[in-house]
Design an enzyme around this catalytic site. Structure first.
Site, PDB file in Angstrom:
ATOM      1  N   LYS A 108       0.695  -1.282  -0.051  1.00  0.00           N
ATOM      2  CA  LYS A 108      -0.136  -0.016  -0.077  1.00  0.00           C
ATOM      3  C   LYS A 108       0.947   1.358   0.143  1.00  0.00           C
ATOM      4  CE  LYS A 108      -3.998  -2.325   2.124  1.00  0.00           C
ATOM      5  NZ  LYS A 108      -5.174  -2.098   3.334  1.00  0.00           N
ATOM      6  N   TYR A 115     -12.655  -1.167  -3.822  1.00  0.00           N
ATOM      7  CA  TYR A 115     -13.038  -1.625  -2.370  1.00  0.00           C
ATOM      8  C   TYR A 115     -14.568  -1.355  -2.358  1.00  0.00           C
ATOM      9  CZ  TYR A 115      -8.361  -1.804  -0.372  1.00  0.00           C
ATOM     10  OH  TYR A 115      -7.018  -2.255  -0.074  1.00  0.00           O
ATOM     11  N   ASN A 141      -1.881   0.242   6.765  1.00  0.00           N
ATOM     12  CA  ASN A 141      -1.542  -1.230   7.163  1.00  0.00           C
ATOM     13  C   ASN A 141      -0.668  -1.961   6.180  1.00  0.00           C
ATOM     14  OD1 ASN A 141      -3.593  -1.960   5.694  1.00  0.00           O
ATOM     15  ND2 ASN A 141      -4.863  -2.888   7.192  1.00  0.00           N
ATOM     16  N   HIS A 158      -2.062  -5.338   1.315  1.00  0.00           N
ATOM     17  CA  HIS A 158      -3.527  -5.964   1.086  1.00  0.00           C
ATOM     18  C   HIS A 158      -3.305  -7.521   0.740  1.00  0.00           C
ATOM     19  CE1 HIS A 158      -7.596  -6.792  -0.749  1.00  0.00           C
ATOM     20  NE2 HIS A 158      -6.806  -7.248  -1.626  1.00  0.00           N
TER      21      HIS A 158
HETATM   22  P1  GDP Z   1      -8.159  -6.628   5.688  1.00  0.00           P
HETATM   23  O1  GDP Z   1      -8.832  -7.730   4.840  1.00  0.00           O
HETATM   24  O2  GDP Z   1      -7.332  -7.181   6.809  1.00  0.00           O
HETATM   25  O3  GDP Z   1      -7.314  -5.803   4.909  1.00  0.00           O
HETATM   26  O4  GDP Z   1      -9.237  -5.839   6.189  1.00  0.00           O
HETATM   27  P2  GDP Z   1     -10.809  -5.367   5.742  1.00  0.00           P
HETATM   28  O5  GDP Z   1     -11.282  -6.024   4.635  1.00  0.00           O
HETATM   29  O6  GDP Z   1     -11.716  -5.384   7.165  1.00  0.00           O
HETATM   30  O7  GDP Z   1     -10.539  -3.651   5.590  1.00  0.00           O
HETATM   31  C1  GDP Z   1      -9.914  -3.394   4.106  1.00  0.00           C
HETATM   32  C2  GDP Z   1      -9.044  -2.384   4.560  1.00  0.00           C
HETATM   33  O8  GDP Z   1      -9.825  -1.179   4.910  1.00  0.00           O
HETATM   34  C3  GDP Z   1      -7.950  -2.433   5.708  1.00  0.00           C
HETATM   35  O9  GDP Z   1      -6.781  -3.219   5.242  1.00  0.00           O
HETATM   36  C4  GDP Z   1      -7.610  -1.095   5.933  1.00  0.00           C
HETATM   37  O10 GDP Z   1      -6.684  -0.496   5.274  1.00  0.00           O
HETATM   38  C5  GDP Z   1      -9.064  -0.371   5.997  1.00  0.00           C
HETATM   39  N1  GDP Z   1      -9.634  -0.303   7.130  1.00  0.00           N
HETATM   40  C6  GDP Z   1     -10.202  -1.471   7.833  1.00  0.00           C
HETATM   41  N2  GDP Z   1     -10.855  -0.975   8.999  1.00  0.00           N
HETATM   42  C7  GDP Z   1     -10.460   0.446   9.201  1.00  0.00           C
HETATM   43  C8  GDP Z   1     -10.801   1.414   9.856  1.00  0.00           C
HETATM   44  O11 GDP Z   1     -11.288   1.432  11.230  1.00  0.00           O
HETATM   45  N3  GDP Z   1     -10.425   2.759   9.684  1.00  0.00           N
HETATM   46  C9  GDP Z   1      -9.693   3.207   8.251  1.00  0.00           C
HETATM   47  N4  GDP Z   1      -9.427   4.246   8.199  1.00  0.00           N
HETATM   48  N5  GDP Z   1      -9.418   2.108   7.504  1.00  0.00           N
HETATM   49  C10 GDP Z   1     -10.206   0.845   7.872  1.00  0.00           C
END
Ligand code: GDP
Length: 138
Positions: free
Chosen positions: A10, A50, A113, A116
């Site tokens: 990222k 997304y 983070n 992905h």
């Molecule tokens: P992943 O599968 O571990 O990447 O997590 P998710 O599918 O739940 O979320 C997708 C992406 O959205 C995450 O990797 C983060 O970059 C972002 N994200 C998730 N939760 C949050 C949040 O609470 N705040 C923000 N700003 N971004 C988030």
């Protein structure tokens, strides 16, 4: 069970100069690179990628962040690729990521983070095709 997953390094990790460090962790974990490129998503493309999160409160912030600079997109191959790569990247929130994971080493927050990783074989195929054409996969 598929043997391919899709990943992005990222914009936060690219900005921090961690492309090489993250690729080394991916390589050391036994993944083969099937496709790879440095790319940048527009706000619109990030929104499309997304779309599944469009109802979530962080959707706007996520799309802005993901279009804020270049990413490294890649398709990776290994037995049990999706599950093993999710283990390698660690929990979404780096505060909860285990020692030895990419997010523990390089993520700074739940949003920024570092990497992905696809969450299913079906999404791995969709996400790979979103970023690469057939002639870019080896
Ligand atoms: P992943 O599968 O571990 O990447 O997590 P998710 O599918 O739940 O979320 C997708 C992406 O959205 C995450 O990797 C983060 O970059 C972002 N994200 C998730 N939760 C949050 C949040 O609470 N705040 C923000 N700003 N971004 C988030």
């Amino acid at each position: 069970m598929s043997n391919r997953t899709f990943t992005m390094i990222k914009p936060d990790a690219v900005r921090a100069g961690n492309i090489g460090n993250i690729l080394k962790m991916i390589n050391d974990a036994g993944f083969r690179i099937v496709a790879m490129k440095l790319s940048k998503m527009s706000m619109e493309r990030a929104g499309e990628f997304y779309a599944v999160h469009s109802e979530r409160p962080f959707y706007g912030e996520l799309c802005e962040f993901m279009s804020s600079g270049p990413i490294v997109a890649a398709i990776l191959e290994k037995d049990n690729a999706v599950e093993d790569f999710r283990k390698l990247i660690g929990a979404t929130n780096p505060a909860q990521a285990e020692e030895g994971t990419i997010r523990k080493a390089y993520a700074t927050s739940v949003g920024e983070n570092a990497v992905h990783g696809s969450d299913s074989d079906e999404n791995a195929a969709i996400e790979g095709a979103f970023h690469f054409s057939g002639t870019e996969m080896f």
